[in-house]
Design a protein around this motif. Structure first.
Motif, short mmCIF file in Angstrom:
data_model
loop_
_atom_site.label_atom_id
_atom_site.label_comp_id
_atom_site.label_asym_id
_atom_site.label_seq_id
_atom_site.Cartn_x
_atom_site.Cartn_y
_atom_site.Cartn_z
N GLN A 188 0.82 -1.21 0.00
CA GLN A 188 0.00 0.00 0.00
C GLN A 188 0.86 1.27 0.00
OE1 GLN A 188 -3.19 0.22 -0.33
NE2 GLN A 188 -3.76 -1.95 -0.15
N PHE A 189 2.09 1.17 0.49
CA PHE A 189 2.89 2.40 0.62
C PHE A 189 3.30 2.97 -0.73
CE2 PHE A 189 6.50 -0.44 0.11
CZ PHE A 189 7.46 0.35 -0.49
N ILE A 190 3.19 2.20 -1.82
CA ILE A 190 3.57 2.75 -3.12
C ILE A 190 2.58 3.80 -3.61
CG2 ILE A 190 4.81 0.66 -3.79
CD1 ILE A 190 2.47 -0.16 -5.46
N ASN A 191 1.41 3.87 -2.99
CA ASN A 191 0.45 4.91 -3.34
C ASN A 191 0.57 6.13 -2.43
OD1 ASN A 191 -0.85 3.55 -5.50
ND2 ASN A 191 -1.98 2.30 -4.05
N SER A 192 1.54 6.11 -1.55
CA SER A 192 1.75 7.24 -0.64
C SER A 192 2.47 8.37 -1.38
CB SER A 192 2.60 6.79 0.55
OG SER A 192 3.09 7.90 1.27
N PRO A 193 2.16 9.63 -1.04
CA PRO A 193 2.91 10.76 -1.63
C PRO A 193 4.36 10.77 -1.21
CG PRO A 193 1.44 11.51 0.12
CD PRO A 193 1.09 10.08 -0.14
N TYR A 194 4.74 9.93 -0.27
CA TYR A 194 6.13 9.87 0.19
C TYR A 194 6.90 8.74 -0.50
CZ TYR A 194 4.82 13.13 3.85
OH TYR A 194 4.37 14.23 4.53
N TYR A 195 6.24 7.99 -1.37
CA TYR A 195 6.93 6.90 -2.08
C TYR A 195 8.00 7.47 -3.01
CZ TYR A 195 7.77 3.01 -5.27
OH TYR A 195 8.37 2.04 -6.03
N TYR A 196 7.63 8.49 -3.80
CA TYR A 196 8.60 9.20 -4.63
C TYR A 196 9.22 10.30 -3.79
CZ TYR A 196 7.08 6.78 -8.81
OH TYR A 196 6.80 5.82 -9.74
N LEU A 197 10.53 10.34 -3.75
CA LEU A 197 11.23 11.26 -2.87
C LEU A 197 11.30 12.67 -3.45
CD1 LEU A 197 14.17 8.97 -1.69
CD2 LEU A 197 11.99 9.43 -0.55
N LYS A 198 11.35 13.64 -2.55
CA LYS A 198 11.50 15.04 -2.92
C LYS A 198 12.87 15.53 -2.44
CE LYS A 198 7.06 15.03 -4.06
NZ LYS A 198 6.62 15.01 -5.47
N GLN A 199 13.21 16.72 -2.92
CA GLN A 199 14.50 17.33 -2.55
C GLN A 199 14.64 17.44 -1.03
OE1 GLN A 199 17.57 18.09 -2.96
NE2 GLN A 199 17.64 19.93 -4.21
N ASN A 200 15.80 16.99 -0.51
CA ASN A 200 16.16 17.09 0.90
C ASN A 200 15.29 16.23 1.83
OD1 ASN A 200 18.31 18.96 0.52
ND2 ASN A 200 16.81 20.60 0.31
N ASP A 201 14.62 15.23 1.30
CA ASP A 201 13.89 14.30 2.17
C ASP A 201 14.84 13.59 3.12
OD1 ASP A 201 11.43 14.86 1.15
OD2 ASP A 201 11.10 12.92 0.19
N ILE A 202 14.36 13.30 4.32
CA ILE A 202 15.14 12.55 5.31
C ILE A 202 14.39 11.25 5.61
CG2 ILE A 202 16.06 12.52 7.65
CD1 ILE A 202 16.21 15.57 7.51
N ILE A 203 15.08 10.14 5.46
CA ILE A 203 14.52 8.82 5.75
C ILE A 203 15.19 8.31 7.01
CG2 ILE A 203 14.17 6.46 4.91
CD1 ILE A 203 14.57 7.60 2.06
N TYR A 204 14.38 7.99 8.02
CA TYR A 204 14.94 7.47 9.28
C TYR A 204 14.34 6.10 9.57
CZ TYR A 204 16.01 6.79 14.19
OH TYR A 204 16.44 6.25 15.37
N VAL A 205 15.21 5.10 9.67
CA VAL A 205 14.78 3.74 9.98
C VAL A 205 14.97 3.51 11.47
CG1 VAL A 205 15.13 1.29 9.52
CG2 VAL A 205 15.43 2.96 7.67
N GLN A 206 13.86 3.31 12.15
CA GLN A 206 13.89 3.15 13.59
C GLN A 206 14.40 1.76 13.98
OE1 GLN A 206 10.16 4.22 15.41
NE2 GLN A 206 10.61 3.13 17.32
N PRO A 207 15.19 1.65 15.06
CA PRO A 207 15.65 0.34 15.51
C PRO A 207 14.53 -0.43 16.20
CG PRO A 207 16.42 2.04 17.02
CD PRO A 207 15.78 2.75 15.86
N ASN A 208 14.59 -1.75 16.11
CA ASN A 208 13.59 -2.56 16.79
C ASN A 208 13.93 -2.71 18.27
OD1 ASN A 208 15.62 -4.50 16.92
ND2 ASN A 208 14.82 -5.68 15.20
N SER A 209 13.09 -3.42 19.01
CA SER A 209 13.26 -3.53 20.46
C SER A 209 14.55 -4.25 20.83
CB SER A 209 12.06 -4.26 21.07
OG SER A 209 11.90 -5.55 20.48
N ASN A 210 14.97 -5.21 20.02
CA ASN A 210 16.20 -5.93 20.32
C ASN A 210 17.41 -5.01 20.29
OD1 ASN A 210 14.89 -8.37 20.63
ND2 ASN A 210 15.10 -8.93 18.47
#
Length: 269
Positions: A213-235
């Motif tokens: 479903q995320f491919i239909n999100s407006p955030y799927y295609y990146l814009k200038q200066n976007d920041i992607i942060y991958v959160q760590p899991n509980s482990n």
């Protein structure tokens, strides 16, 4: 017979857990059931203040378009990405031409024409706009535009965190994660944060990479200066809270305990 029965149960249990683990880290498990048409709407990034473009104009008679190729810059360096041996690598490639920077009012100053507004324009629509303006002076002009400073940042639980320059100004969140070496085993795949600033307004959203479903999100295609942060899991968070010197402490305590026991044994004798 009983031993054989337990062996079968163990094999079935191993199969179930293996499938579950694989399912949790798979991307877009339901991609066949998701319509992709809406994603095209968000596939082009609009130009923003600070964007730098190389704009060149050509025609059958190059002398005619010389006035539109003024403000010639020194050679600029553009990062070109290529995949090799499964790793995202890049090399610096020189690219030269008249360079224009979008000002705070979303304008550039173009030779012979003056101010041209870029607001709500992407590279392709702006290219057509410039070509249309030049066509008042030149028959069938060919306009080429290249973004030279389009970049995104990928942080958190990825193998190669950092800021990446994207030469064509067109990338998806999956493309950026690929350049960053993909998520580590500790990255949360169902809660990836995207931070975006457009026209001075900051927005954010969280993406679930395990669902198509995320491919239909407006955030799927990146814009200038976007920041992607991958959160760590509980482990990962639990391991981060553990004192890195705990092994040393245990070793010292073991030595002290051994010495103490030795002294007690000696005194008793």
């Amino acid at each position: 017979m009983i031993l054989k029965k337990y062996f079968v149960y163990a094999a079935l249990s191993l199969t179930v857990f293996s499938c579950t683990a694989k399912q949790e880290i798979s991307y877009m498990k339901d991609i066949e059931s998701v319509a992709l048409e809406n994603s095209i709407i968000n596939s082009r990034s609009t130009l923003q203040p600070g964007d730098q473009m190389i704009i060149t104009v050509t025609a059958k008679d190059m002398d005619v378009v010389k006035p539109f190729n003024q403000n010639y810059s020194s050679t600029a360096t553009v990062a070109q990405y290529s995949a090799a041996a499964g790793n995202a690598q890049f090399q610096q490639v020189p690219s030269s031409g008249p360079t224009y920077t979008v000002d705070l009012d979303n304008n550039i100053i173009f030779p012979q024409i003056g101010k041209i507004n870029t607001k709500n324009e992407n590279v392709e629509s702006f290219r057509l706009k410039v070509a249309d303006l030049i066509s008042s002076y030149v028959k069938n002009p060919i306009v080429d535009i290249k973004l030279i400073n389009f970049k995104v940042s990928v942080l958190g639980e990825v193998n190669k965190p950092g800021t990446y320059v994207i030469p064509d100004g067109n990338s998806t969140i999956l493309g950026a994660l690929g350049m960053a070496g993909d998520l580590t085993a500790f990255g949360l795949r169902n809660n990836v944060l995207i931070v975006r600033t457009v026209d001075g307004q900051m927005t954010k959203d969280r993406i679930d990479l395990t669902s198509a479903q995320f491919i239909n999100s407006p955030y799927y295609y990146l814009k200038q200066n976007d920041i992607i942060y991958v959160q760590p899991n509980s482990n990962r968070e639990k391991s981060a809270r553990i004192d890195p010197n705990i092994g040393l402490y245990i070793s010292v305590a073991s030595v002290i305990a051994s010495i103490t026991l030795g002294i007690l044994a000696f005194t008793r004798n």
